[in-house]
Design a protein around this motif. Sequence first.
Motif, PDB file in Angstrom:
ATOM      1  N   LEU A  33       0.827  -1.215   0.000  1.00  0.00           N
ATOM      2  CA  LEU A  33       0.000   0.000   0.000  1.00  0.00           C
ATOM      3  C   LEU A  33       0.858   1.259   0.000  1.00  0.00           C
ATOM      4  O   LEU A  33       0.568   2.213  -0.715  1.00  0.00           O
ATOM      5  N   VAL A  34       1.891   1.264   0.812  1.00  0.00           N
ATOM      6  CA  VAL A  34       2.755   2.435   0.949  1.00  0.00           C
ATOM      7  C   VAL A  34       3.417   2.797  -0.377  1.00  0.00           C
ATOM      8  O   VAL A  34       3.465   3.965  -0.761  1.00  0.00           O
ATOM      9  N   PHE A  35       3.924   1.800  -1.072  1.00  0.00           N
ATOM     10  CA  PHE A  35       4.627   2.084  -2.325  1.00  0.00           C
ATOM     11  C   PHE A  35       3.678   2.274  -3.504  1.00  0.00           C
ATOM     12  O   PHE A  35       3.989   3.003  -4.431  1.00  0.00           O
ATOM     13  N   ASN A  36       2.533   1.600  -3.484  1.00  0.00           N
ATOM     14  CA  ASN A  36       1.493   1.807  -4.497  1.00  0.00           C
ATOM     15  C   ASN A  36       2.029   1.752  -5.932  1.00  0.00           C
ATOM     16  O   ASN A  36       1.766   2.636  -6.743  1.00  0.00           O
ATOM     17  N   TRP A  37       2.800   0.722  -6.229  1.00  0.00           N
ATOM     18  CA  TRP A  37       3.372   0.563  -7.558  1.00  0.00           C
ATOM     19  C   TRP A  37       2.420  -0.210  -8.459  1.00  0.00           C
ATOM     20  O   TRP A  37       1.643  -1.039  -7.997  1.00  0.00           O
ATOM     21  N   GLU A  38       2.537   0.036  -9.752  1.00  0.00           N
ATOM     22  CA  GLU A  38       1.831  -0.776 -10.743  1.00  0.00           C
ATOM     23  C   GLU A  38       2.569  -2.106 -10.853  1.00  0.00           C
ATOM     24  O   GLU A  38       3.771  -2.180 -10.648  1.00  0.00           O
ATOM     25  N   GLY A  39       1.883  -3.153 -11.212  1.00  0.00           N
ATOM     26  CA  GLY A  39       2.546  -4.431 -11.431  1.00  0.00           C
ATOM     27  C   GLY A  39       2.841  -5.179 -10.146  1.00  0.00           C
ATOM     28  O   GLY A  39       2.343  -4.853  -9.075  1.00  0.00           O
ATOM     29  N   ASP A  40       3.685  -6.190 -10.255  1.00  0.00           N
ATOM     30  CA  ASP A  40       4.017  -7.061  -9.134  1.00  0.00           C
ATOM     31  C   ASP A  40       4.899  -6.331  -8.118  1.00  0.00           C
ATOM     32  O   ASP A  40       6.000  -5.872  -8.455  1.00  0.00           O
ATOM     33  N   PHE A  41       4.438  -6.253  -6.896  1.00  0.00           N
ATOM     34  CA  PHE A  41       5.143  -5.495  -5.856  1.00  0.00           C
ATOM     35  C   PHE A  41       6.562  -6.005  -5.626  1.00  0.00           C
ATOM     36  O   PHE A  41       7.525  -5.229  -5.606  1.00  0.00           O
ATOM     37  N   LEU A  42       6.725  -7.307  -5.431  1.00  0.00           N
ATOM     38  CA  LEU A  42       8.062  -7.824  -5.121  1.00  0.00           C
ATOM     39  C   LEU A  42       9.030  -7.675  -6.283  1.00  0.00           C
ATOM     40  O   LEU A  42      10.225  -7.450  -6.072  1.00  0.00           O
ATOM     41  N   THR A  43       8.540  -7.759  -7.491  1.00  0.00           N
ATOM     42  CA  THR A  43       9.399  -7.539  -8.662  1.00  0.00           C
ATOM     43  C   THR A  43       9.897  -6.097  -8.673  1.00  0.00           C
ATOM     44  O   THR A  43      11.083  -5.838  -8.896  1.00  0.00           O
ATOM     45  N   GLU A  44       8.994  -5.149  -8.405  1.00  0.00           N
ATOM     46  CA  GLU A  44       9.375  -3.730  -8.339  1.00  0.00           C
ATOM     47  C   GLU A  44      10.307  -3.472  -7.163  1.00  0.00           C
ATOM     48  O   GLU A  44      11.268  -2.713  -7.278  1.00  0.00           O
TER      49      GLU A  44
END
Length: 154
Positions: free
Chosen positions: A45-56
Amino acid sequence: MNRLEELRRSFQPHRITTLFVGESPPRSGKFFYQRNTGLYRTMQLVFNWEGDFLTEFKAKGFYFDDLSLVPVNGMKSKERRRQLEASVPSLATRLEEYKPASVVTVGRSVDSLIRKAVEVASLDIPIHSTTYPGRFQSLRDRFQQEMAEIIPQL
């Protein structure tokens, strides 16, 4: 190396820019890198990135480790403290290997021990402290506020 540590290592970036360090993996067997912990969901939630969180997370050079690789929740207070204190040299060794550009401590209760490990590793890097985003919404809110101030510095 157990399977959870193998899973953790599979997400280790080539160059760690920011090392997030928590207390220990949960005794329940849940694990940040299995995507099944409250900490994982809150970080996502904090990072709110598109796509797979762990990959990012990995692509940005971020990595999550623990002070103690032995679960300490459920231990009696003195035993827990002894285990955490005994884990400082191991974390210091890993820090020497990782050479992160910064550290984010996840949980004020282990902040001083993580700082000690950074000192033992002879690293002169920024250390940011956060509240552990536990089961109460107020703790998750505080963590999110603290991370909103830290993220631009990473």
